[in-house]
Design a protein around this motif. Structure first.
Motif, PDB file in Angstrom:
ATOM      1  N   THR A  88     -26.553  -9.552  35.216  1.00  0.00           N
ATOM      2  CA  THR A  88     -27.996  -9.387  35.179  1.00  0.00           C
ATOM      3  C   THR A  88     -28.394  -8.472  36.333  1.00  0.00           C
ATOM      4  O   THR A  88     -28.025  -8.722  37.479  1.00  0.00           O
ATOM      5  N   THR A  89     -29.123  -7.419  36.017  1.00  0.00           N
ATOM      6  CA  THR A  89     -29.537  -6.483  37.058  1.00  0.00           C
ATOM      7  C   THR A  89     -31.025  -6.574  37.381  1.00  0.00           C
ATOM      8  O   THR A  89     -31.464  -6.031  38.393  1.00  0.00           O
ATOM      9  N   ALA A  90     -31.782  -7.241  36.536  1.00  0.00           N
ATOM     10  CA  ALA A  90     -33.203  -7.466  36.820  1.00  0.00           C
ATOM     11  C   ALA A  90     -33.279  -8.645  37.783  1.00  0.00           C
ATOM     12  O   ALA A  90     -33.381  -9.796  37.374  1.00  0.00           O
ATOM     13  N   LEU A  91     -33.200  -8.331  39.058  1.00  0.00           N
ATOM     14  CA  LEU A  91     -33.049  -9.371  40.067  1.00  0.00           C
ATOM     15  C   LEU A  91     -34.373  -9.947  40.548  1.00  0.00           C
ATOM     16  O   LEU A  91     -35.325  -9.213  40.794  1.00  0.00           O
ATOM     17  N   ILE A  92     -34.360 -11.240  40.700  1.00  0.00           N
ATOM     18  CA  ILE A  92     -35.443 -11.976  41.331  1.00  0.00           C
ATOM     19  C   ILE A  92     -34.818 -12.560  42.588  1.00  0.00           C
ATOM     20  O   ILE A  92     -33.817 -13.282  42.510  1.00  0.00           O
ATOM     21  N   SER A  93     -35.374 -12.256  43.736  1.00  0.00           N
ATOM     22  CA  SER A  93     -34.827 -12.787  44.986  1.00  0.00           C
ATOM     23  C   SER A  93     -35.965 -13.303  45.842  1.00  0.00           C
ATOM     24  O   SER A  93     -37.144 -13.087  45.547  1.00  0.00           O
ATOM     25  N   VAL A  94     -35.594 -13.968  46.914  1.00  0.00           N
ATOM     26  CA  VAL A  94     -36.586 -14.520  47.830  1.00  0.00           C
ATOM     27  C   VAL A  94     -36.168 -14.162  49.254  1.00  0.00           C
ATOM     28  O   VAL A  94     -34.983 -14.094  49.561  1.00  0.00           O
ATOM     29  N   ASP A  95     -37.142 -13.913  50.085  1.00  0.00           N
ATOM     30  CA  ASP A  95     -36.875 -13.639  51.489  1.00  0.00           C
ATOM     31  C   ASP A  95     -36.534 -14.945  52.194  1.00  0.00           C
ATOM     32  O   ASP A  95     -37.097 -15.999  51.869  1.00  0.00           O
ATOM     33  N   GLY A  96     -35.623 -14.883  53.141  1.00  0.00           N
ATOM     34  CA  GLY A  96     -35.208 -16.081  53.862  1.00  0.00           C
ATOM     35  C   GLY A  96     -36.335 -16.792  54.569  1.00  0.00           C
ATOM     36  O   GLY A  96     -36.295 -18.006  54.768  1.00  0.00           O
ATOM     37  N   ASP A  97     -37.379 -16.065  54.963  1.00  0.00           N
ATOM     38  CA  ASP A  97     -38.523 -16.661  55.661  1.00  0.00           C
ATOM     39  C   ASP A  97     -39.569 -17.240  54.714  1.00  0.00           C
ATOM     40  O   ASP A  97     -40.540 -17.838  55.165  1.00  0.00           O
ATOM     41  N   ALA A  98     -39.373 -17.074  53.420  1.00  0.00           N
ATOM     42  CA  ALA A  98     -40.347 -17.565  52.439  1.00  0.00           C
ATOM     43  C   ALA A  98     -40.343 -19.093  52.408  1.00  0.00           C
ATOM     44  O   ALA A  98     -39.296 -19.719  52.529  1.00  0.00           O
ATOM     45  N   PRO A  99     -41.518 -19.688  52.240  1.00  0.00           N
ATOM     46  CA  PRO A  99     -41.569 -21.143  52.100  1.00  0.00           C
ATOM     47  C   PRO A  99     -40.879 -21.597  50.808  1.00  0.00           C
ATOM     48  O   PRO A  99     -40.821 -20.847  49.828  1.00  0.00           O
ATOM     49  N   ILE A 100     -40.382 -22.807  50.834  1.00  0.00           N
ATOM     50  CA  ILE A 100     -39.695 -23.371  49.661  1.00  0.00           C
ATOM     51  C   ILE A 100     -40.587 -23.298  48.423  1.00  0.00           C
ATOM     52  O   ILE A 100     -40.112 -23.016  47.327  1.00  0.00           O
ATOM     53  N   GLY A 101     -41.880 -23.530  48.590  1.00  0.00           N
ATOM     54  CA  GLY A 101     -42.804 -23.473  47.456  1.00  0.00           C
ATOM     55  C   GLY A 101     -42.777 -22.128  46.755  1.00  0.00           C
ATOM     56  O   GLY A 101     -42.901 -22.050  45.533  1.00  0.00           O
ATOM     57  N   GLU A 102     -42.605 -21.051  47.516  1.00  0.00           N
ATOM     58  CA  GLU A 102     -42.514 -19.717  46.914  1.00  0.00           C
ATOM     59  C   GLU A 102     -41.250 -19.593  46.077  1.00  0.00           C
ATOM     60  O   GLU A 102     -41.269 -19.050  44.962  1.00  0.00           O
ATOM     61  N   ALA A 103     -40.141 -20.109  46.583  1.00  0.00           N
ATOM     62  CA  ALA A 103     -38.879 -20.076  45.831  1.00  0.00           C
ATOM     63  C   ALA A 103     -39.014 -20.877  44.537  1.00  0.00           C
ATOM     64  O   ALA A 103     -38.591 -20.423  43.473  1.00  0.00           O
ATOM     65  N   ILE A 104     -39.631 -22.046  44.626  1.00  0.00           N
ATOM     66  CA  ILE A 104     -39.827 -22.883  43.438  1.00  0.00           C
ATOM     67  C   ILE A 104     -40.678 -22.137  42.417  1.00  0.00           C
ATOM     68  O   ILE A 104     -40.360 -22.100  41.221  1.00  0.00           O
ATOM     69  N   GLY A 105     -41.753 -21.512  42.872  1.00  0.00           N
ATOM     70  CA  GLY A 105     -42.632 -20.766  41.976  1.00  0.00           C
ATOM     71  C   GLY A 105     -41.902 -19.625  41.278  1.00  0.00           C
ATOM     72  O   GLY A 105     -42.078 -19.414  40.076  1.00  0.00           O
ATOM     73  N   LEU A 106     -41.081 -18.897  42.024  1.00  0.00           N
ATOM     74  CA  LEU A 106     -40.307 -17.808  41.426  1.00  0.00           C
ATOM     75  C   LEU A 106     -39.348 -18.331  40.368  1.00  0.00           C
ATOM     76  O   LEU A 106     -39.219 -17.747  39.285  1.00  0.00           O
ATOM     77  N   MET A 107     -38.674 -19.429  40.681  1.00  0.00           N
ATOM     78  CA  MET A 107     -37.731 -20.009  39.720  1.00  0.00           C
ATOM     79  C   MET A 107     -38.454 -20.438  38.441  1.00  0.00           C
ATOM     80  O   MET A 107     -37.960 -20.188  37.334  1.00  0.00           O
ATOM     81  N   GLU A 108     -39.593 -21.079  38.604  1.00  0.00           N
ATOM     82  CA  GLU A 108     -40.340 -21.542  37.437  1.00  0.00           C
ATOM     83  C   GLU A 108     -40.862 -20.378  36.601  1.00  0.00           C
ATOM     84  O   GLU A 108     -40.716 -20.366  35.383  1.00  0.00           O
ATOM     85  N   ARG A 109     -41.463 -19.389  37.256  1.00  0.00           N
ATOM     86  CA  ARG A 109     -42.051 -18.256  36.525  1.00  0.00           C
ATOM     87  C   ARG A 109     -41.013 -17.424  35.787  1.00  0.00           C
ATOM     88  O   ARG A 109     -41.271 -16.912  34.707  1.00  0.00           O
ATOM     89  N   HIS A 110     -39.847 -17.286  36.391  1.00  0.00           N
ATOM     90  CA  HIS A 110     -38.832 -16.411  35.807  1.00  0.00           C
ATOM     91  C   HIS A 110     -37.727 -17.163  35.071  1.00  0.00           C
ATOM     92  O   HIS A 110     -36.809 -16.542  34.532  1.00  0.00           O
ATOM     93  N   GLY A 111     -37.802 -18.484  35.065  1.00  0.00           N
ATOM     94  CA  GLY A 111     -36.815 -19.282  34.336  1.00  0.00           C
ATOM     95  C   GLY A 111     -35.398 -19.121  34.855  1.00  0.00           C
ATOM     96  O   GLY A 111     -34.458 -19.068  34.065  1.00  0.00           O
ATOM     97  N   VAL A 112     -35.239 -19.030  36.175  1.00  0.00           N
ATOM     98  CA  VAL A 112     -33.909 -18.890  36.764  1.00  0.00           C
ATOM     99  C   VAL A 112     -33.519 -20.165  37.497  1.00  0.00           C
ATOM    100  O   VAL A 112     -34.373 -20.936  37.934  1.00  0.00           O
ATOM    101  N   LYS A 113     -32.226 -20.373  37.634  1.00  0.00           N
ATOM    102  CA  LYS A 113     -31.701 -21.592  38.246  1.00  0.00           C
ATOM    103  C   LYS A 113     -31.326 -21.402  39.708  1.00  0.00           C
ATOM    104  O   LYS A 113     -31.083 -22.359  40.417  1.00  0.00           O
TER     105      LYS A 113
END
Length: 139
Positions: A88-113
Motif C-alpha cells: 500500500t502506497t497511499a500512506l496514513i501516518s501520525v507524528d510522534g508528538d500527536a495525541p493518541i486521540g488524533e491517532a485513533i481518529g486517523l485509524m477510524e476515518r481511514h479504516g486502518v489497523k
C-alpha cells in the motif's frame, strides 16, 4: 499521552525490492501482521500488511491461485514477486508528538489497523490498535 509514548519502537521493516516470501517470513518471525516498507535511505515508501495479499487489485497477484498450486510452486512464486508489487502506497501516518486521540481518529476515518509513527520525516515506530487499547488500560 502522545503516539510516541505507546508506539512499538524499532519496528521491523522491509524494502520494496524484497521478495514477498521474505516479507511473509519476517512477519511470521516477529508475530506481526504488517511491515513498514522503507527505501535504501530509510524513507517510508509504503506498508505491507496481510490484507495486501488478499486484495484483488488488478496487478496480477492472486493468492487464491497460489493456494491451488503445490507448496513448492507457491513458495517459488512468492520468491519471484516483490513487495513493491502489492504494498500500500497511499500512506496514513501520525507524528510522534500527536495525541493518541488524533491517532485513533486517523485509524477510524481511514479504516486502518496500524499507523507508521514519524518524526522529522523519518519512521520511528508503529502504533497499532492493540497498543492503543493497552495504553487505555494503563499497561
Amino acid at each position: 499521552m502522545k503516539a510516541s509514548d505507546i508506539m512499538t519502537l524499532g519496528a521491523a521493516t522491509t524494502t520494496p525490492d524484497s521478495s514477498l516470501a521474505s516479507a511473509i517470513r519476517c512477519m511470521g518471525d516477529h508475530r506481526i501482521s504488517a511491515l513498514p516498507v522503507v527505501d535504501a535511505e530509510g524513507n517510508l515508501c509504503g506498508i505491507l500488511s496481510e490484507g495486501d495479499f488478499f486484495r484483488r487489485d488488478g496487478q496480477g497477484f492472486r493468492l487464491e491461485e497460489l493456494a491451488r498450486s503445490s507448496v513448492g510452486s507457491a513458495a517459488r512464486a512468492l520468491e519471484g514477486r516483490r513487495v513493491a508489487e502489492i504494498m500500500t502506497t497511499a500512506l496514513i501516518s501520525v507524528d510522534g508528538d500527536a495525541p493518541i486521540g488524533e491517532a485513533i481518529g486517523l485509524m477510524e476515518r481511514h479504516g486502518v489497523k496500524r499507523l507508521p509513527v514519524m518524526a522529522k520525516g523519518k519512521l520511528v515506530g508503529l502504533i497499532s490498535r492493540a497498543d492503543i487499547l493497552r495504553a487505555l488500560l494503563g499497561e
